[in-house]
Enzyme design. Structure first.
Site, PDB file in Angstrom:
ATOM      1  N   HIS A 131     -17.661  42.526  37.820  1.00  0.00           N
ATOM      2  CA  HIS A 131     -17.071  43.442  38.813  1.00  0.00           C
ATOM      3  C   HIS A 131     -16.286  42.595  39.830  1.00  0.00           C
ATOM      4  O   HIS A 131     -16.665  42.487  41.003  1.00  0.00           O
ATOM      5  CB  HIS A 131     -18.190  44.234  39.497  1.00  0.00           C
ATOM      6  CG  HIS A 131     -17.705  45.439  40.249  1.00  0.00           C
ATOM      7  ND1 HIS A 131     -16.390  45.869  40.236  1.00  0.00           N
ATOM      8  CD2 HIS A 131     -18.377  46.326  41.038  1.00  0.00           C
ATOM      9  CE1 HIS A 131     -16.283  46.951  40.990  1.00  0.00           C
ATOM     10  NE2 HIS A 131     -17.462  47.249  41.486  1.00  0.00           N
ATOM     11  N   GLN A 134     -15.079  43.861  43.431  1.00  0.00           N
ATOM     12  CA  GLN A 134     -16.117  43.938  44.458  1.00  0.00           C
ATOM     13  C   GLN A 134     -16.303  42.579  45.138  1.00  0.00           C
ATOM     14  O   GLN A 134     -16.538  42.507  46.341  1.00  0.00           O
ATOM     15  CB  GLN A 134     -17.437  44.396  43.828  1.00  0.00           C
ATOM     16  CG  GLN A 134     -18.554  44.559  44.829  1.00  0.00           C
ATOM     17  CD  GLN A 134     -18.333  45.715  45.789  1.00  0.00           C
ATOM     18  OE1 GLN A 134     -18.085  46.827  45.368  1.00  0.00           O
ATOM     19  NE2 GLN A 134     -18.416  45.455  47.095  1.00  0.00           N
ATOM     20  N   ASP A 219     -28.368  44.794  44.212  1.00  0.00           N
ATOM     21  CA  ASP A 219     -27.669  45.916  43.571  1.00  0.00           C
ATOM     22  C   ASP A 219     -28.741  46.809  42.950  1.00  0.00           C
ATOM     23  O   ASP A 219     -29.926  46.433  42.902  1.00  0.00           O
ATOM     24  CB  ASP A 219     -26.712  45.338  42.505  1.00  0.00           C
ATOM     25  CG  ASP A 219     -25.780  46.374  41.879  1.00  0.00           C
ATOM     26  OD1 ASP A 219     -25.701  47.510  42.397  1.00  0.00           O
ATOM     27  OD2 ASP A 219     -25.141  46.049  40.862  1.00  0.00           O
ATOM     28  N   CYS A 259     -23.165  46.306  47.259  1.00  0.00           N
ATOM     29  CA  CYS A 259     -21.888  46.851  46.775  1.00  0.00           C
ATOM     30  C   CYS A 259     -21.856  48.369  46.834  1.00  0.00           C
ATOM     31  O   CYS A 259     -20.770  48.958  46.842  1.00  0.00           O
ATOM     32  CB  CYS A 259     -21.600  46.342  45.362  1.00  0.00           C
ATOM     33  SG  CYS A 259     -22.760  46.940  44.115  1.00  0.00           S
TER      34      CYS A 259
END
Ligand code: CP
Ligand code: NVA
Length: 306
Positions: A131, A134, A219, A259
């Protein structure tokens, strides 16, 4: 194909990455001062989403509009991709009509295949492996709150997932040490670990990972696509919940990032995002600014000065 893509942080040099996040801060300031800046007039971004999204969709769509261009949301349900049109064919056609394509998908190989047949830049809006967008926002947020991350220590707590893999790449590109604390069997991808060498340490104990850290992040315990593993994961990940007491083991001016979306009461305590050390809302906002810098860099590099 000669287009420049952003499938991973490794597609840029460390200097380019620092310049991107600095530019993100500049574009943020322009917007806060009400200055119109429209270098992407007439430019169109296609956005293919095979998974849900709030921040990624909004930040790319709003970002394109603010830069003077437009974005088109494409769900596989409504395109021929969902009915089996080969990725390579879709890439050839779409890239003749668009100026850039952002893709959120499952297998990272889908992105690689699309990019191989695209005439225009392809951006990874999240895959099962990575990702990177991010991380641009995360690194911009650290820089804005605490200055350079070079030489600092970062603790990743929880699943060795796509975000964790991108932190491993960030450790190499932004020059920091990363400690990953995860349950056995949920380590990050060994290929990413091998490439990072001694920049990354995998531990079991979250307190050991957080001790003296300058940035702590986590996360969700089950990512998109892992919904049927939720019950099992919740049992195993319980010791990896981040709360205020855990942050107390870090340096006094530690920054906590998430995130988002967050599951309060699971990977973070109910109150963690209200703690002054947590800056998740600034981090989410920076998706907009960092990706505007990325779009400018990929689509109209002549304007990118940072
Ligand atoms: N952090 C992030 O990518 O959020 P979305 O899934 O809402 O896009
Ligand atoms: N690891 C999470 C990140 C969501 C932004 C997922 O892939 O679902």
């Amino acid at each position: 194909m000669s287009a420049r893509h952003f499938l991973s942080l490794m597609d840029c040099t460390p200097e380019e990455l620092v310049s991107l996040i600095r530019r993100g801060t500049e574009l943020k300031s322009l917007r806060n001062r009400g200055v119109l800046f429209e270098p992407l007039k007439n430019r169109v971004l296609g956005m293919i989403f095979e998974k849900a999204s709030t921040r990624t969709r909004l930040s790319f769509e709003a970002g394109m509009i603010q830069l003077g261009g437009q974005a088109i949301f494409l769900s596989p349900r409504d395109t021929q991709l969902g009915r089996g049109e080969p990725i390579a064919d879709a890439a050839r056609v779409m890239s003749r009509m668009l100026d850039a394509v952002m893709i959120r998908t499952f297998a990272h190989s889908n992105l690689v295949e699309f990019a191989a047949h695209s005439r225009v830049p392809v951006i990874n809006g999240l895959s099962d492996d990575l990702h990177p967008c991010q991380l641009l926002a995360d690194m911009q947020t650290y820089l804005e709150h605490r200055g350079s991350i070079t030489g600092k220590t970062v603790a990743w707590i929880g699943d060795g997932n796509n975000m964790c893999n991108s932190y491993i790449e960030a450790a190499q590109q932004f020059d920091f040490q990363l400690r990953v604390a995860c349950p056995e069997g949920y380590e990050p991808n060994p290929e990413f670990l091998a490439r990072a060498g001694d920049r990354v340490k995998v531990l079991r104990d979250p307190r050991e990972a957080v001790a003296g850290a300058h940035l702590v992040t986590t996360d969700v315990w089950a990512s998109m696509g892992q919904e049927d593993e939720i019950a099992e994961r919740h049992k195993l990940f319980k010791p990896y919940k981040v709360d205020r007491a855990l942050l107390d083991a870090a340096v006094a001016d530690v920054l906590f990032l998430h995130c988002l979306p967050a599951h309060r009461g699971e990977e973070i305590s109910e109150d963690l995002l209200d703690d002054p050390r947590a800056v998740a809302w600034d981090q989410a906002e920076n998706r907009l600014h960092a990706q505007k810098a990325l779009l400018e860099f990929l689509v109209e590099p002549a304007y990118h000065h940072a």
